[in-house]
Design an enzyme around this catalytic site. Structure first.
Site, PDB file in Angstrom:
ATOM      1  CB  SER A   1      -0.769  -6.241   7.091  1.00 50.91           C
ATOM      2  OG  SER A   1      -0.123  -7.319   6.050  1.00 50.91           O
TER       3      SER A   1
ATOM      4  CG  HIS B   1      -7.699  -4.303  10.297  1.00 46.38           C
ATOM      5  ND1 HIS B   1      -6.217  -3.998  10.422  1.00 46.38           N
ATOM      6  CD2 HIS B   1      -7.680  -5.001   9.095  1.00 46.38           C
ATOM      7  CE1 HIS B   1      -5.572  -4.584   9.477  1.00 46.38           C
ATOM      8  NE2 HIS B   1      -6.444  -5.320   8.719  1.00 46.38           N
TER       9      HIS B   1
ATOM     10  CG  ASP C   1      -7.949  -7.938   6.452  1.00 44.69           C
ATOM     11  OD1 ASP C   1      -6.991  -7.703   7.490  1.00 44.69           O
ATOM     12  OD2 ASP C   1      -7.937  -7.009   5.616  1.00 44.69           O
TER      13      ASP C   1
ATOM     14  NE  ARG D   1      -0.633  -8.721   1.715  1.00 47.00           N
ATOM     15  CZ  ARG D   1      -0.898  -8.761   3.036  1.00 47.00           C
ATOM     16  NH1 ARG D   1      -2.059  -9.484   3.140  1.00 47.00           N
ATOM     17  NH2 ARG D   1      -0.750  -7.757   3.498  1.00 47.00           N
TER      18      ARG D   1
ATOM     19  CE  LYS E   1      -6.144  -4.142   4.481  1.00 47.06           C
ATOM     20  NZ  LYS E   1      -7.056  -4.664   5.532  1.00 47.06           N
TER      21      LYS E   1
ATOM     22  NE  ARG F   1      -2.236  -1.004   3.671  1.00 47.11           N
ATOM     23  CZ  ARG F   1      -1.935  -0.125   4.535  1.00 47.11           C
ATOM     24  NH1 ARG F   1      -2.167   1.167   4.081  1.00 47.11           N
ATOM     25  NH2 ARG F   1      -1.206  -0.453   5.667  1.00 47.11           N
TER      26      ARG F   1
ATOM     27  CE  LYS G   1      -6.120  -8.725  10.153  1.00 44.13           C
ATOM     28  NZ  LYS G   1      -4.730  -8.322   9.695  1.00 44.13           N
ATOM     29  CB  THR G   2      -4.496 -14.705   7.184  1.00 38.68           C
ATOM     30  OG1 THR G   2      -5.061 -13.480   6.794  1.00 38.68           O
ATOM     31  CG2 THR G   2      -5.011 -15.925   6.413  1.00 38.68           C
TER      32      THR G   2
END
Length: 526
Positions: free
Chosen positions: A234, A216, A253, A317, A197, A56, A238-239
């Site tokens: 990130s 988030h 997410d 990713r 996003k 990003r 989380k994933t």
């Protein structure tokens, strides 16, 4: 769907070129390959590279300062204002660029709960970007598609580059949200995550008006209906941690928490896959197949993904639809959470691997959002950097952090939710000296927190961070639970811990009118 020409988008955007509307996955993959945008890999996924923008670009993100939103936005470095007239000129140039261009259109939704979903349209210059949107957002049924009217449109045109001195941008890249025009403009970057996003930022503005807390976080649910939320920036896990074969995945997410429970905002997952292995993360590994998109992953001579190769970026990713996870909840709706876990990748290596928080500490750490930016997630980040990201998602929050925190605090109290702080970062020393937390141990701690077995332990109060640290945890060596004991030099630990405490205090000073009970719940140096 067959190609169309001369498509009118509302009253401001006309598409006179060839329009590929709502193409199926196989057709989008064919188009991406024919147009030389991407290649097919040995495992069936489509691999694309994104040039110099492999993460990003937050410094190039703007919100248009319009009368209906100007008093609601938390303006500053995260939410940079763009004057209305400046946006109008740039928007006109983008429309001209689009006028007779071949594009791809996806219609779908953000939000699995029909009461709170946002109908969206995504118009892309690249076929693989449209595949990304198809897999990451919620796909409509044929019946829904026949009655679909977008409330927000994303226009992603990597080939259009801004001229800063003419367009009022910082660089050739821009990500601009206009709430009055109900549009997101993206140009000058091929990084697909900007689309995802941007819509999350839109939902973070719209949902609180409906009494829904946008979060988030990832989420999963047990077979007894017990729900767990995993907050974090990130790369904090989380994933990885929510993809648990013993539980059902709701989403990885972005979620909303309404008066009836939680719901996934998306229809897919966007997993970091640097260092991915079948042994450690089998669900994610198996999810990457035909229909998935690999972003900036290096391939060997046989087109097999090399997940250990970070020569393009650390921020490799994988994007895939949530139904590629075998035990996913579809639609992504569940009840109220029983447990919340704040994930922090502590680059200082001083936080306990897991600790229990009081309600006041939960508010303190939610507002603080301490973690580390991991390499590649943003432009210019090449190694872990300690940072504070309010609500564990400051880059995507248009409103003041306190609004989201107050909503979370009220919901935690109403539903008696247990809250834990989990360090998925370093132990035994800071980054460069210590080592990353063992994933198997972190999984065991998280499972014990969720199933309640952690509460069977006795707890000790950490003298610096004040949090309650378990003395034991099933399947975890007790010596790693107390971080000071993992350092070869305890005095070096004390110095580093004091340094982090000072950063906590300096960061929290920016929050005004916070109750003293919350302010005093943070770490202190005796």
């Amino acid at each position: 769907m067959t190609m169309q020409t001369g498509v009118q988008e509302g009253s401001v955007l006309k598409l006179n070129g060839t329009v590929h509307r709502q193409l199926p996955v196989a057709a989008l993959i064919e188009q991406a390959i024919l147009r030389k945008e991407a290649v097919l890999t040995a495992n069936g996924a489509l691999r694309a590279t994104t040039g110099k923008y492999t993460g990003r670009s937050p410094k190039d993100k703007y919100i248009v300062d319009e009368p209906t939103v100007t008093d609601s936005i938390d303006w500053g470095p995260v939410n940079q204002p763009m004057k209305r007239e400046v946006f109008e000129r740039l928007y006109a140039r983008v429309r001209e660029y689009l006028h007779d261009r071949e594009v791809f259109v996806f219609d779908g939704y953000a939000g699995a709960n029909p009461s709170h979903r946002l109908p969206i349209r995504v118009i892309t210059e690249y076929a693989w970007h449209n595949l990304f949107a198809h897999q990451l957002f919620i796909r409509p049924s044929e019946e829904e598609l026949s009655d679909h009217t977008p409330s927000f449109t994303v226009i992603s045109m990597p080939g259009f580059q801004a001229v800063p001195e003419r367009d009022g941008t910082r660089s050739e890249t821009f990500i601009i949200i206009s709430f009055e025009h109900r549009v997101v403009l993206i140009g000058g970057t091929q990084y697909a995550g900007e689309m995802k996003k941007s819509i999350f930022s839109v939902m973070n503005y719209l949902l609180p008006e409906r009494g829904v807390l946008p979060m988030h976080c990832s989420a999963n649910v047990g077979h007894q209906g017990d729900v767990a939320l995993f907050f974090g920036l990130s790369g904090t896990g989380k994933t990885t941690l929510s993809a648990d074969p013993e539980r059902c995945l709701i989403g990885d997410d972005e979620h909303g928490w309404s008066n009836t429970g939680i719901f996934n905002i998306e229809g897919g997952c966007y997993a970091k896959c640097i260092g991915l292995s079948k042994e450690k993360e089998p669900q994610i590994w198996n999810a990457i197949r035909f229909g998935s998109v690999l972003e900036n992953v290096v391939l060997d001579d046989n087109r097999r993904p090399d997940y250990d190769d970070h020569s393009l970026t650390e921020n490799t990713r994988a994007a895939y639809p949530i139904d590629h996870i075998p035990n996913a909840v579809i639609p992504g709706i569940a009840g109220h959470p029983n447990v919340i876990l704040f994930l922090t990748a502590d680059a200082f290596g001083v936080l306990p691997p897991i600790s229990r928080l009081t309600p006041e500490q939960a508010m303190y750490h939610f507002l603080s959002g301490y973690t580390s930016k991991l390499a590649g997630t943003e432009r210019g980040v090449t190694e872990p950097e300690a940072t504070f990201s309010a609500c564990f998602g400051a880059p995507f929050l248009p409103r003041p952090a306190r609004e989201y925190a107050e909503m979370l605090g009220e919901k935690i109290a109403r539903h008696q939710v247990r809250v834990y702080l989990v360090n998925t970062g370093w132990t035994g020393g800071p980054y460069g000296v210590g080592k990353r937390m063992n994933l198997a141990y972190t999984r065991s701690m998280v499972r014990a927190a969720i199933n309640g077995r952690l509460e069977e332990s006795t707890f000790s109060i950490d003298p610096i961070f004040k949090v309650a640290v378990p003395d034991t945890c099933p399947d975890v060596p007790s010596d790693i639970l107390k971080p000071r004991s993992t350092w070869s030099d305890p005095e070096a630990y004390d110095r580093k811990a004091r340094e982090l405490v000072q950063r906590f205090q300096e960061n929290f000073n920016r929050f005004k009118d916070i109750p003293e009970s919350i302010r005093n719940a943070g770490p202190t140096i005796e």
